[in-house]
Design a protein around this motif. Structure first.
Motif, mmCIF file in Angstrom:
data_model
loop_
_atom_site.group_PDB
_atom_site.id
_atom_site.type_symbol
_atom_site.label_atom_id
_atom_site.label_comp_id
_atom_site.label_asym_id
_atom_site.label_seq_id
_atom_site.Cartn_x
_atom_site.Cartn_y
_atom_site.Cartn_z
ATOM 1 N N VAL A 107 0.844 -1.204 0.000
ATOM 2 C CA VAL A 107 0.000 0.000 0.000
ATOM 3 C C VAL A 107 0.878 1.252 0.000
ATOM 4 O O VAL A 107 0.639 2.199 -0.762
ATOM 5 C CB VAL A 107 -0.941 0.011 1.222
ATOM 6 C CG1 VAL A 107 -1.648 1.368 1.335
ATOM 7 C CG2 VAL A 107 -1.965 -1.104 1.123
ATOM 8 N N ASP A 108 1.907 1.263 0.824
ATOM 9 C CA ASP A 108 2.793 2.433 0.915
ATOM 10 C C ASP A 108 3.525 2.700 -0.397
ATOM 11 O O ASP A 108 3.803 3.861 -0.730
ATOM 12 C CB ASP A 108 3.825 2.226 2.031
ATOM 13 C CG ASP A 108 3.195 2.297 3.418
ATOM 14 O OD1 ASP A 108 2.106 2.913 3.527
ATOM 15 O OD2 ASP A 108 3.765 1.739 4.370
ATOM 16 N N SER A 109 3.820 1.635 -1.124
ATOM 17 C CA SER A 109 4.599 1.803 -2.359
ATOM 18 C C SER A 109 3.715 2.026 -3.595
ATOM 19 O O SER A 109 4.232 2.205 -4.697
ATOM 20 C CB SER A 109 5.486 0.575 -2.588
ATOM 21 O OG SER A 109 4.687 -0.594 -2.763
ATOM 22 N N THR A 110 2.399 2.025 -3.404
ATOM 23 C CA THR A 110 1.475 2.217 -4.532
ATOM 24 C C THR A 110 1.154 3.700 -4.698
ATOM 25 O O THR A 110 0.752 4.366 -3.733
ATOM 26 C CB THR A 110 0.164 1.430 -4.324
ATOM 27 O OG1 THR A 110 0.475 0.047 -4.177
ATOM 28 C CG2 THR A 110 -0.766 1.606 -5.505
ATOM 29 N N SER A 111 1.336 4.220 -5.904
ATOM 30 C CA SER A 111 1.086 5.637 -6.149
ATOM 31 C C SER A 111 -0.412 5.922 -6.235
ATOM 32 O O SER A 111 -1.218 5.032 -6.536
ATOM 33 C CB SER A 111 1.760 6.062 -7.453
ATOM 34 O OG SER A 111 1.119 5.453 -8.559
ATOM 35 N N ASP A 112 -0.757 7.170 -5.985
ATOM 36 C CA ASP A 112 -2.161 7.581 -6.076
ATOM 37 C C ASP A 112 -2.678 7.435 -7.509
ATOM 38 O O ASP A 112 -3.858 7.108 -7.723
ATOM 39 C CB ASP A 112 -2.318 9.025 -5.616
ATOM 40 C CG ASP A 112 -2.247 9.158 -4.100
ATOM 41 O OD1 ASP A 112 -2.130 8.116 -3.427
ATOM 42 O OD2 ASP A 112 -2.305 10.288 -3.599
ATOM 43 N N ILE A 115 -3.759 3.907 -7.946
ATOM 44 C CA ILE A 115 -5.041 3.669 -7.278
ATOM 45 C C ILE A 115 -6.185 4.259 -8.104
ATOM 46 O O ILE A 115 -7.234 3.639 -8.283
ATOM 47 C CB ILE A 115 -5.034 4.279 -5.860
ATOM 48 C CG1 ILE A 115 -3.945 3.628 -5.010
ATOM 49 C CG2 ILE A 115 -6.404 4.100 -5.194
ATOM 50 C CD1 ILE A 115 -3.721 4.296 -3.675
ATOM 51 N N SER A 216 -4.020 12.083 -0.138
ATOM 52 C CA SER A 216 -3.568 10.754 -0.540
ATOM 53 C C SER A 216 -4.772 9.835 -0.721
ATOM 54 O O SER A 216 -5.790 10.000 -0.036
ATOM 55 C CB SER A 216 -2.624 10.178 0.523
ATOM 56 O OG SER A 216 -2.307 8.829 0.213
ATOM 57 N N LYS A 218 -4.276 6.583 -0.339
ATOM 58 C CA LYS A 218 -3.912 5.370 0.408
ATOM 59 C C LYS A 218 -4.904 5.004 1.516
ATOM 60 O O LYS A 218 -5.122 3.805 1.775
ATOM 61 C CB LYS A 218 -2.501 5.509 0.966
ATOM 62 C CG LYS A 218 -1.427 5.432 -0.118
ATOM 63 C CD LYS A 218 -0.039 5.578 0.484
ATOM 64 C CE LYS A 218 1.038 5.331 -0.566
ATOM 65 N NZ LYS A 218 0.931 6.212 -1.731
ATOM 66 N N LEU A 221 -7.271 2.360 0.403
ATOM 67 C CA LEU A 221 -6.790 0.986 0.383
ATOM 68 C C LEU A 221 -6.711 0.381 1.782
ATOM 69 O O LEU A 221 -6.686 -0.844 1.924
ATOM 70 C CB LEU A 221 -5.407 0.899 -0.277
ATOM 71 C CG LEU A 221 -5.304 1.363 -1.734
ATOM 72 C CD1 LEU A 221 -3.934 1.018 -2.302
ATOM 73 C CD2 LEU A 221 -6.386 0.726 -2.595
ATOM 74 N N GLN A 222 -6.683 1.228 2.793
ATOM 75 C CA GLN A 222 -6.615 0.747 4.176
ATOM 76 C C GLN A 222 -8.001 0.591 4.802
ATOM 77 O O GLN A 222 -8.125 0.134 5.937
ATOM 78 C CB GLN A 222 -5.781 1.738 5.014
ATOM 79 C CG GLN A 222 -4.331 1.811 4.558
ATOM 80 C CD GLN A 222 -3.605 3.039 5.083
ATOM 81 O OE1 GLN A 222 -4.229 4.026 5.470
ATOM 82 N NE2 GLN A 222 -2.269 2.981 5.097
#
Length: 265
Positions: A107-112, A115, A216, A218, A221-222
């Motif tokens: 998740v941290d390494s996935t860019s907006d 997504i 963000s 992210k 995704l969380q």
């Protein structure tokens, strides 16, 4: 044939008979019988011709209906194959998305932008199979079923509305899930709607302004709700691929095969 019987009648009429009233009576009686026979034969021949003409007209109607029905079924088969491939593409992308959501590091390494592309490529488009029913509707509404001789084809036509309704119902389930996922992308508690819109290439910051603050995608995704809905969508796509489309395609192919056999007779 009529001339032949008229000749017989003439012979009976001219047949030499004894003089007197009894001879005349017999001769006229035979003449009357000959006339009756000719009338009956004429009626039977006329009925036979009318029946033959009627059968030919009915057969032409049947062929017309079968050909239009076959064209419709082949068109529907192409539509199903197209949507089936589209859903398979969705499922491949969703499998990647599900794997990302299962790992905080991923998740941290996935860019907006990535997504955003998941949303745009999967949930921004409804699954709508273009099912044509014009030929079937015409056959049913015009009483054309009476001209279809094959019982199996008639049964399939009669049940087609139900088969199509089942497919459309599953599409509505999928559409409903996509809508709920879409709503989360515009949920201000999770992400900034302005920021989400800014990821569209057509977003005009000159008119609409830049997104404010730190933003963000992210948190989406969380979100457990987002994850659950994505997995539900994936599962419903699987139902379409493994159950709904195979059954519908089997019915389409059965109809096409049955019609081909009838047209080859």
């Amino acid at each position: 044939m009529i001339k032949f019987f008229r000749h017989i009648r003439k012979n009976l009429l001219n047949e030499g008979l004894p003089a007197g009233q009894a001879g005349k009576t017999t001769r006229y009686f035979k003449y009357a019988i000959g006339e009756i026979i000719l009338v009956v034969i004429g009626i039977l021949i006329a009925l036979s011709i009318n029946n033959w003409n009627g059968e030919q007209a009915d057969h032409k109607r049947e062929i017309k209906y079968l050909k239009s029905l076959k064209n419709e079924m082949e068109s529907n088969l192409k539509s199903v194959n197209t949507e089936e491939q589209r859903i398979l593409d969705y499922m491949k992308r969703e499998a990647v998305l599900a794997k990302i959501m299962s790992s905080p590091k991923a998740v941290d390494s996935t860019s907006d932008k990535t997504i955003f592309n998941f949303y745009y490529d999967i949930y921004n488009n409804d699954v709508v199979t273009n099912i044509e029913t014009g030929a079937i509707n015409e056959i049913i509404s015009s009483g054309g079923l009476q001209y279809i001789k094959n019982d199996s084809i008639r049964k399939l036509i009669a049940s087609w509305e139900t088969k199509t309704a089942i497919l459309k119902l599953q599409e509505e389930f999928l559409k409903d899930t996509s809508k709920k996922i879409e709503n989360l992308f515009f949920d201000e508690e999770l992400i900034s709607t302005r920021y989400f819109y800014s990821l569209y290439a057509s977003f005009d910051t000159q008119k609409l302004g830049e997104p404010l603050g730190e933003n963000s995608l992210k948190p989406l995704l969380q979100s457990k709700k987002f994850e659950s809905l994505c997995l539900l969508h994936y599962g419903r796509c699987g139902v379409m691929i493994n159950r709904i489309y195979p059954k519908y395609k089997a019915s389409l192919n059965e109809m096409i095969d049955l019609i081909d056999r009838e047209l080859d007779k």
